[in-house]
Design an enzyme around this catalytic site. Structure first.
Site, PDB file in Angstrom:
ATOM      1  N   HIS A 157     -13.669  83.405 -45.279  1.00  0.00           N
ATOM      2  CA  HIS A 157     -13.871  84.192 -44.068  1.00  0.00           C
ATOM      3  C   HIS A 157     -13.971  85.669 -44.396  1.00  0.00           C
ATOM      4  O   HIS A 157     -13.172  86.197 -45.177  1.00  0.00           O
ATOM      5  CB  HIS A 157     -12.715  83.958 -43.085  1.00  0.00           C
ATOM      6  CG  HIS A 157     -12.677  82.565 -42.566  1.00  0.00           C
ATOM      7  ND1 HIS A 157     -11.931  81.575 -43.161  1.00  0.00           N
ATOM      8  CD2 HIS A 157     -13.305  81.983 -41.525  1.00  0.00           C
ATOM      9  CE1 HIS A 157     -12.102  80.449 -42.499  1.00  0.00           C
ATOM     10  NE2 HIS A 157     -12.927  80.673 -41.501  1.00  0.00           N
TER      11      HIS A 157
ATOM     12  N   GLY B 133     -12.815  76.640 -39.623  1.00  0.00           N
ATOM     13  CA  GLY B 133     -12.626  76.443 -41.060  1.00  0.00           C
ATOM     14  C   GLY B 133     -11.168  76.622 -41.413  1.00  0.00           C
ATOM     15  O   GLY B 133     -10.289  76.575 -40.551  1.00  0.00           O
ATOM     16  N   CYS B 134     -10.901  76.829 -42.676  1.00  0.00           N
ATOM     17  CA  CYS B 134      -9.536  76.985 -43.168  1.00  0.00           C
ATOM     18  C   CYS B 134      -8.781  78.035 -42.360  1.00  0.00           C
ATOM     19  O   CYS B 134      -9.267  79.152 -42.175  1.00  0.00           O
ATOM     20  CB  CYS B 134      -9.574  77.364 -44.644  1.00  0.00           C
ATOM     21  SG  CYS B 134      -7.952  77.701 -45.348  1.00  0.00           S
ATOM     22  N   PHE B 135      -7.613  77.682 -41.894  1.00  0.00           N
ATOM     23  CA  PHE B 135      -6.875  78.601 -41.022  1.00  0.00           C
ATOM     24  C   PHE B 135      -6.336  79.824 -41.744  1.00  0.00           C
ATOM     25  O   PHE B 135      -6.040  80.828 -41.115  1.00  0.00           O
ATOM     26  CB  PHE B 135      -5.793  77.897 -40.218  1.00  0.00           C
ATOM     27  CG  PHE B 135      -4.890  76.902 -40.896  1.00  0.00           C
ATOM     28  CD1 PHE B 135      -4.516  76.990 -42.222  1.00  0.00           C
ATOM     29  CD2 PHE B 135      -4.380  75.848 -40.152  1.00  0.00           C
ATOM     30  CE1 PHE B 135      -3.657  76.068 -42.808  1.00  0.00           C
ATOM     31  CE2 PHE B 135      -3.520  74.910 -40.711  1.00  0.00           C
ATOM     32  CZ  PHE B 135      -3.159  75.028 -42.052  1.00  0.00           C
TER      33      PHE B 135
END
Length: 163
Positions: A155, A12-14
């Site tokens: 996250h 997903g989004c880093f």
């Protein structure tokens, strides 16, 4: 410092992944970037096929690839295809970029443990892709959530260890 190793993951989004991994025991450095795609010198507006990934530099005397993967599978949903939170598309896939046979063996072992635990709504769909090249993202993406404390992330640590 010569004994440090690197791991390459995407989930997903880093931004959120980097924010959580940077403080893990044994992790010495993190960098966000693009990996697994079709063009050289990818950028945020032009990274076809690349995942938003992170490069984790770690000390194998303090942690292990196995422990990093255990955490990876606790802080993002590995049972969704090309999606984490509100982010959708192959850039947000769950993937491990494998550098050698030992990493592949460890990845398969941990995936089986995660699947057997049945904590996620479905089976793990994380892809095992050969490591090719990691392209660091633009500077404004590096340490993004430190620079922007109220920035978006999907996250978080969902539950304790699988090990």
């Amino acid at each position: 410092m010569e004994n440090l190793k690197k791991a390459y993951i995407a989930g997903g989004c880093f931004w959120g992944m980097e924010d959580l991994f940077r403080v893990r025991p044994g992790v010495k450095d993190t960098q966000v970037g693009y990996i697994g795609g079709s063009n050289d010198n990818p950028t945020y507006p032009n990274h076809p096929g690349h995942a938003e990934g992170i490069e984790i530099t770690y000390d194998p005397n303090e942690t292990s690839y196995r422990k990093l993967l255990d955490y990876f599978f606790r802080m993002h949903d590995p049972s969704t295809v090309d999606q984490q939170g509100n982010d959708r598309g192959s850039s947000y896939r769950s993937a491990l970029f494998i550098q050698d046979e030992q990493e592949e063996e460890t990845a398969r072992e941990i995936i089986k443990i995660v699947d057997d635990a049945a904590r996620w709504p479905g089976k793990v769909v994380t892809t095992l892709e050969p490591y090719t090249k990691f392209w660091p993202a633009e500077e404004y993406h590096q340490d993004y959530l430190l620079k922007n404390p109220n920035g978006y992330t999907c996250h978080f640590e969902r539950f304790g260890t699988f090990l």
